[in-house]
Design an enzyme around this catalytic site. Structure first.
Site, PDB file in Angstrom:
ATOM      1  N   ASN A   7     -16.948 -12.561  -7.416  1.00  0.00           N
ATOM      2  CA  ASN A   7     -17.509 -11.226  -7.245  1.00  0.00           C
ATOM      3  C   ASN A   7     -17.414 -10.533  -8.602  1.00  0.00           C
ATOM      4  OD1 ASN A   7     -18.106  -8.615  -6.600  1.00  0.00           O
ATOM      5  ND2 ASN A   7     -16.573  -8.415  -4.971  1.00  0.00           N
ATOM      6  N   LYS A  14     -13.618 -11.029  -9.681  1.00  0.00           N
ATOM      7  CA  LYS A  14     -12.647 -11.382  -8.646  1.00  0.00           C
ATOM      8  C   LYS A  14     -13.034 -12.761  -8.137  1.00  0.00           C
ATOM      9  CE  LYS A  14     -12.153  -6.683  -6.988  1.00  0.00           C
ATOM     10  NZ  LYS A  14     -12.879  -5.744  -6.182  1.00  0.00           N
ATOM     11  N   ARG A  91     -21.086 -12.971  -4.721  1.00  0.00           N
ATOM     12  CA  ARG A  91     -21.387 -11.767  -3.949  1.00  0.00           C
ATOM     13  C   ARG A  91     -22.373 -10.899  -4.737  1.00  0.00           C
ATOM     14  NH1 ARG A  91     -18.506  -6.097  -3.533  1.00  0.00           N
ATOM     15  NH2 ARG A  91     -19.817  -5.281  -1.892  1.00  0.00           N
ATOM     16  N   HIS A 180     -22.671  -3.531   2.996  1.00  0.00           N
ATOM     17  CA  HIS A 180     -21.556  -4.152   3.739  1.00  0.00           C
ATOM     18  C   HIS A 180     -22.071  -5.209   4.722  1.00  0.00           C
ATOM     19  CE1 HIS A 180     -19.417  -0.002   3.289  1.00  0.00           C
ATOM     20  NE2 HIS A 180     -18.963  -0.826   2.337  1.00  0.00           N
ATOM     21  N   LEU A 209     -15.139   0.877   7.995  1.00  0.00           N
ATOM     22  CA  LEU A 209     -14.646   2.168   7.506  1.00  0.00           C
ATOM     23  C   LEU A 209     -13.605   1.957   6.406  1.00  0.00           C
ATOM     24  CD1 LEU A 209     -14.086   3.824  11.026  1.00  0.00           C
ATOM     25  CD2 LEU A 209     -16.181   3.760   9.668  1.00  0.00           C
ATOM     26  N   ASN A 211     -13.162   2.907   1.807  1.00  0.00           N
ATOM     27  CA  ASN A 211     -13.510   4.008   0.901  1.00  0.00           C
ATOM     28  C   ASN A 211     -14.991   4.318   1.052  1.00  0.00           C
ATOM     29  OD1 ASN A 211     -11.040   4.630  -0.384  1.00  0.00           O
ATOM     30  ND2 ASN A 211     -11.175   2.673  -1.476  1.00  0.00           N
ATOM     31  N   ARG A 241     -17.798  10.075  -1.117  1.00  0.00           N
ATOM     32  CA  ARG A 241     -19.254  10.261  -0.975  1.00  0.00           C
ATOM     33  C   ARG A 241     -19.546  11.229   0.159  1.00  0.00           C
ATOM     34  NH1 ARG A 241     -20.012   4.095  -0.734  1.00  0.00           N
ATOM     35  NH2 ARG A 241     -19.925   3.497  -2.924  1.00  0.00           N
ATOM     36  N   MET A 286      -7.604   8.090   2.765  1.00  0.00           N
ATOM     37  CA  MET A 286      -7.309   8.542   4.121  1.00  0.00           C
ATOM     38  C   MET A 286      -5.812   8.753   4.360  1.00  0.00           C
ATOM     39  SD  MET A 286      -8.358   9.610   6.891  1.00  0.00           S
ATOM     40  CE  MET A 286      -9.833   9.266   7.789  1.00  0.00           C
ATOM     41  N   ARG A 287      -4.977   7.883   3.762  1.00  0.00           N
ATOM     42  CA  ARG A 287      -3.529   8.055   3.979  1.00  0.00           C
ATOM     43  C   ARG A 287      -3.055   9.401   3.460  1.00  0.00           C
ATOM     44  NH1 ARG A 287      -2.552   2.087   1.812  1.00  0.00           N
ATOM     45  NH2 ARG A 287      -4.278   2.873   0.615  1.00  0.00           N
ATOM     46  N   GLY A 335     -10.666   1.496   9.337  1.00  0.00           N
ATOM     47  CA  GLY A 335     -10.942   0.928  10.659  1.00  0.00           C
ATOM     48  C   GLY A 335      -9.823   0.020  11.150  1.00  0.00           C
ATOM     49  N   GLU A 387     -14.850 -10.743   3.957  1.00  0.00           N
ATOM     50  CA  GLU A 387     -16.150 -10.939   3.305  1.00  0.00           C
ATOM     51  C   GLU A 387     -16.162 -12.212   2.460  1.00  0.00           C
ATOM     52  OE1 GLU A 387     -15.557  -6.781   2.332  1.00  0.00           O
ATOM     53  OE2 GLU A 387     -17.733  -6.550   2.281  1.00  0.00           O
TER      54      GLU A 387
HETATM   55  P1  ADP Z   1     -12.915  -0.308  -0.060  1.00  0.00           P
HETATM   56  O1  ADP Z   1     -14.143   0.344   0.506  1.00  0.00           O
HETATM   57  O2  ADP Z   1     -12.586   0.163  -1.431  1.00  0.00           O
HETATM   58  O3  ADP Z   1     -12.875  -1.816   0.103  1.00  0.00           O
HETATM   59  P2  ADP Z   1     -10.762  -0.337   1.890  1.00  0.00           P
HETATM   60  O4  ADP Z   1     -11.481  -1.111   2.943  1.00  0.00           O
HETATM   61  O5  ADP Z   1      -9.615  -0.970   1.211  1.00  0.00           O
HETATM   62  O6  ADP Z   1     -11.734   0.289   0.830  1.00  0.00           O
HETATM   63  O7  ADP Z   1     -10.245   1.026   2.589  1.00  0.00           O
HETATM   64  C1  ADP Z   1      -9.574   2.004   1.868  1.00  0.00           C
HETATM   65  C2  ADP Z   1      -9.291   3.148   2.811  1.00  0.00           C
HETATM   66  O8  ADP Z   1      -8.437   2.671   3.859  1.00  0.00           O
HETATM   67  C3  ADP Z   1      -8.567   4.289   2.148  1.00  0.00           C
HETATM   68  O9  ADP Z   1      -9.085   5.533   2.598  1.00  0.00           O
HETATM   69  C4  ADP Z   1      -7.138   4.114   2.631  1.00  0.00           C
HETATM   70  O10 ADP Z   1      -6.436   5.313   2.676  1.00  0.00           O
HETATM   71  C5  ADP Z   1      -7.401   3.588   4.041  1.00  0.00           C
HETATM   72  N1  ADP Z   1      -6.180   2.962   4.573  1.00  0.00           N
HETATM   73  C6  ADP Z   1      -5.592   1.826   4.193  1.00  0.00           C
HETATM   74  N2  ADP Z   1      -4.449   1.636   4.888  1.00  0.00           N
HETATM   75  C7  ADP Z   1      -4.319   2.698   5.720  1.00  0.00           C
HETATM   76  C8  ADP Z   1      -3.353   3.108   6.683  1.00  0.00           C
HETATM   77  N3  ADP Z   1      -2.282   2.371   6.948  1.00  0.00           N
HETATM   78  N4  ADP Z   1      -3.576   4.269   7.353  1.00  0.00           N
HETATM   79  C9  ADP Z   1      -4.654   5.024   7.090  1.00  0.00           C
HETATM   80  N5  ADP Z   1      -5.599   4.696   6.207  1.00  0.00           N
HETATM   81  C10 ADP Z   1      -5.435   3.551   5.517  1.00  0.00           C
END
Ligand code: ADP
Length: 406
Positions: A7, A14, A91, A180, A209, A211, A241, A286-287, A335, A387
């Protein structure tokens, strides 16, 4: 058979090497900040601990060279000779409307990929460099391109067209593409396995769901609509976004603010400074939003509510256009990991037969599982996305098909 998945981003490579009989990854890693003094190489194998070190790499060719050397290393390598790699899967973020499925790389395919540069200028030239770098390092090994947009190419025209003058579609290929796709494809196949039915007998909604986030409506294994559009900016609200907004706001900002006179500044605002980050003023993560909400930060609460509401709107719409749904899948960072986000999205959807089980939803696990109540008409599932494995599977499939044809 071993498959190497790569990728290539604008300044990163990667990779993941799979043993396809077991579908297990045997080596993986990344080189980041290519061309910069802070470039580093992080890698791991199934038999060895993670290693990270500063490296000097000026371009993708040097990065791929370093990776191949490491894979061949007598002490820590995972292969004895490069001929062990049957195929390399790349990818590719955007295949435009030229690529509706994965393809074996030929001179013609590379030329067609160049035609996609203008549609995804940040990604496609880097992918192209990566393909050339792999060809240089592994000239005897075939490469396959796997597109994030391809799985969505089954959308009907009335779903993918924008109501702009038709010439913009004809001349500029402005239409919805969706992203995606590899993830939506993978989790929909896993959902069919979990539900114990062939995919062509199921209606699914898949919610990737992270970033970046997107939702797909999948009828009998085929995407009929998805939330991201011409670019990944459209659709649900995301980390940074804005997702769907009234398009007139763009014209208004261009007219009112001299600093937004050029498209790229405005695009930066909508892609990098909006979403959870823009509303909360805290972060796009999100965290961090959940933590701030728990501490009573009102804008963090608002950001969380806006994001989950926008997802719920897409799920409700897709339920309608699918005329009923068998399964709802949550995947990617939010998600898979955020019970509060899943709960908020599913709240008050019982009229659609979507009923989440609070205890199952709250369980901490990284496994595929059901989280709906026993009698929920729509089965709700968490399916960790993969993926890279999907790209490896696609690459093997295309290689086998090509070998049978030759
Ligand atoms: P990307 O689109 O960059 O691949 P990811 O699929 O890694 O992103 O998702 C990142 C998002 O997932 C961030 O908003 C992060 O805060 C959220 N996230 C990861 N672990 C947790 C968790 N334990 N609780 C809540 N949100 C989480």
């Amino acid at each position: 058979m071993k498959v190497l998945v790569v990728n290539c981003g604008s300044s990163s490579v990667k990779y993941m090497l799979f043993e396809m009989d077991s579908e297990k990854k045997v080596a993986w890693g990344l080189i980041e900040c290519i061309g910069l003094p802070q470039a580093f190489y992080k890698r791991q194998t199934i038999n060895a601990e993670e290693k990270k070190e500063a490296v000097k790499v000026i371009n993708h060719t040097e990065a791929v060279e370093l990776i191949i050397k490491e894979l061949l290393d007598k002490k820590v390598g995972s292969i004895v000779g490069i001929e062990e790699i049957a195929v390399v899967g790349h990818r590719i973020v955007h295949g435009g409307d030229r690529f509706s499925k994965s393809v074996l790389v030929t001179e013609e395919v590379k030329e067609d990929l160049k035609d996609c540069f203008s549609i995804a200028p940040l990604h496609t030239p880097a992918h192209y460099d990566g393909i050339l770098a792999v060809e240089k390092m592994l000239p005897a090994i075939p490469s396959v391109l796997v597109f994030d947009t391809a799985f969505h190419q089954t959308m009907p025209d009335y779903a993918y067209m924008y109501a702009l003058p038709y010439e913009f579609y004809e001349k500029n290929h402005i239409r919805k593409y969706g992203f995606h796709g590899t993830s939506h494809n993978y989790v929909s196949q896993r959902a069919a396995a979990m539900l114990g039915k062939p995919i062509d007998e199921l209606n699914l909604i898949t919610a990737h769901l992270g970033n970046g986030s997107s939702i797909a409506a999948i009828e009998k294994g085929k995407v009929i609509d998805t939330s991201m559009g011409f670019t990944p900016l459209q659709g649900v609200m995301m980390g940074t976004r804005c997702g769907d907004i009234d398009p007139a706001i763009v014209a208004y900002l261009l007219d009112e603010y001299p600093q937004y006179k050029d498209g790229s500044t405005l695009s930066d605002l909508m892609n990098k400074k909006s979403g959870l980050a823009g509303i909360s003023g805290i972060a796009g993560d999100m965290r961090a939003i959940i933590q701030a909400s728990d501490e009573g930060n009102k804008r963090a609460v608002l950001a969380f509510e806006m994001l989950t509401y926008s997802i719920k709107k897409y799920i409700s719409t897709y339920y309608g256009i699918l005329n009923g749904v068998d399964g709802l899948v949550f995947t990617a960072g939010i998600g898979e990991n955020s019970a509060p986000a899943r709960e908020a999205v599913c709240k008050n959807l019982s009229a659609l037969g979507i009923e989440i089980d609070a205890a199952r939803n709250g369980e901490c696990s990284s496994k595929e599982r059901f989280i709906s109540v026993k009698d929920s008409k729509v089965k709700i599932m968490i399916i960790p996305t993969n993926e890279e494995l999907m790209i490896a599977r696609e690459s093997r499939k295309v290689l086998i098909q090509a070998t049978n044809v030759l």
